[in-house]
Enzyme design. Structure first.
Site, PDB file in Angstrom:
ATOM      1  N   HIS A 171      47.415  31.292  36.747  1.00  0.00           N
ATOM      2  CA  HIS A 171      46.101  31.905  36.821  1.00  0.00           C
ATOM      3  C   HIS A 171      44.682  31.658  36.005  1.00  0.00           C
ATOM      4  CE1 HIS A 171      46.801  33.905  39.748  1.00  0.00           C
ATOM      5  NE2 HIS A 171      48.693  33.914  39.793  1.00  0.00           N
ATOM      6  N   CYS A 223      49.090  30.108  42.407  1.00  0.00           N
ATOM      7  CA  CYS A 223      49.503  30.795  43.366  1.00  0.00           C
ATOM      8  C   CYS A 223      50.430  30.897  44.067  1.00  0.00           C
ATOM      9  CB  CYS A 223      49.274  32.231  41.623  1.00  0.00           C
ATOM     10  SG  CYS A 223      50.491  34.076  41.887  1.00  0.00           S
ATOM     11  N   GLU A 246      42.011  31.315  36.500  1.00  0.00           N
ATOM     12  CA  GLU A 246      40.119  32.475  36.543  1.00  0.00           C
ATOM     13  C   GLU A 246      40.332  33.532  36.029  1.00  0.00           C
ATOM     14  OE1 GLU A 246      42.651  32.022  38.990  1.00  0.00           O
ATOM     15  OE2 GLU A 246      43.388  33.845  40.246  1.00  0.00           O
TER      16      GLU A 246
END
Lengths: 77, 227
Positions: free
Chosen positions: B201, B85, B203
């Site tokens: 993302h 990002c 994560e």
């Protein structure tokens, strides 16, 4: 000395903000507007006294930071 | 395996990345942007967020941070570098990966789960992931990937397109393109494929109690390639 710089999106690069502004202007009855490109304007105060040196320095700044040359053009005024 | 996550003023996915890396077995260290040296690492991550408030252009100020010279040196030696990002935007601004990230086509901040297809050939990030379509999360205002036609051709010839937006069935089309990116590009590699920049993302989706667990495949695969 003050040097002025304009950074604009390159021709052919999508400018969604400019497009939205154009559509808004059209809806406000500015029907003549067929394109808006939104850019950035910088005023740079420098201690250099020679205009040529100052502009050369600002050109370097444009290439290294102020503009992303993949998507933007710059013009030193 | 050792990893380092760089924290910039305005990073906000640094801790999520730390949690994810530790969960999957990395020994992670957090590194402040003003430091000059990265601790000994096998992986460096530039996390998501809004470094320097997205002033000037997203990632442009962070790309001039003290630590970035070490990141560039690490990457040029073949070290694994991921930018997620805002981290992708920073990678772009350093020139480590090709292209630019423009404002989203429809001028909306997009925060939702999306589906992607990853490039599994000759890279350590996705190569052994069995699932064809991954459900990851995006949250960005400027993720509209752009590059020149020449650069696109070079990247396609070198197989550098890492991730493309698709639908749940893996179909890549305008309907599955959330932000107007050319060719539905969500992420790219550098030429050597040791650097990955992507908007989604992984994560954020590492546990079934979150909205998806598909980020786990990414970290597990990466770690398995580093042992």
């Amino acid at each position: 000395m003050k040097i002025k710089v304009i950074v604009t999106p390159k021709k052919g690069v999508l400018d969604p903000q400019g497009k939205a502004i154009q559509q808004t202007l059209n809806s406000m009855n500015f029907i003549d507007v067929n394109e808006v490109r939104q850019g950035k304007y910088f005023e740079i105060n420098t201690n250099l006294e020679d205009e040529k040196d100052a502009k050369k320095n600002v050109e370097d700044m444009c290439k290294k930071l102020l503009a992303n040359l993949v998507i933007e053009d710059f013009e030193i005024l | 395996m050792k990893s380092s996550v760089i924290i910039f003023p305005g990073s906000n996915c640094d801790r999520d990345m730390d949690v994810a890396l530790n969960k999957f077995g990395f020994k992670n260290k957090m590194v402040w942007h003003n430091d000059n040296v990265i601790p000994k690492s096998d992986l460096v991550v530039l996390p998501g967020g809004f470094s320097y408030g997205d002033y000037l252009r997203c990632g442009s100020i962070a790309a001039k941070s003290n630590i970035i010279n070490s990141v560039i040196e690490f990457a040029n030696k073949g070290g694994l570098v991921i930018g997620i990002c805002n981290g992708f935007q920073i990678l772009i601004e350093t020139g480590l990966v090709t292209g630019a990230l423009l404002r989203n086509k429809y001028l909306k901040f997009i925060c939702k789960n999306i589906f992607v297809k990853a490039n599994k050939s000759h890279n350590k990030y996705f190569n052994k992931i069995k699932k064809d379509v991954l459900e990851l999360h995006i949250a960005h205002n400027d993720g509209n990937y752009f590059c020149s036609e020449d650069d696109l051709k070079t990247m396609e010839d070198n197989d550098q397109i890492a991730v493309r937006y698709c639908d749940i069935n893996g179909e890549i089309s305008d309907n599955s393109n959330p932000n107007g990116s050319i060719q539905n590009i969500a992420g790219v590699f550098n030429k050597k494929k040791n650097i990955l920049g992507m908007m989604p993302h992984p994560e954020r989706v590492i546990d079934n109690c979150l909205s998806s667990n598909d980020g786990s495949y990414f970290f597990e695969n990466l770690l398995s390639n580093m042992k």
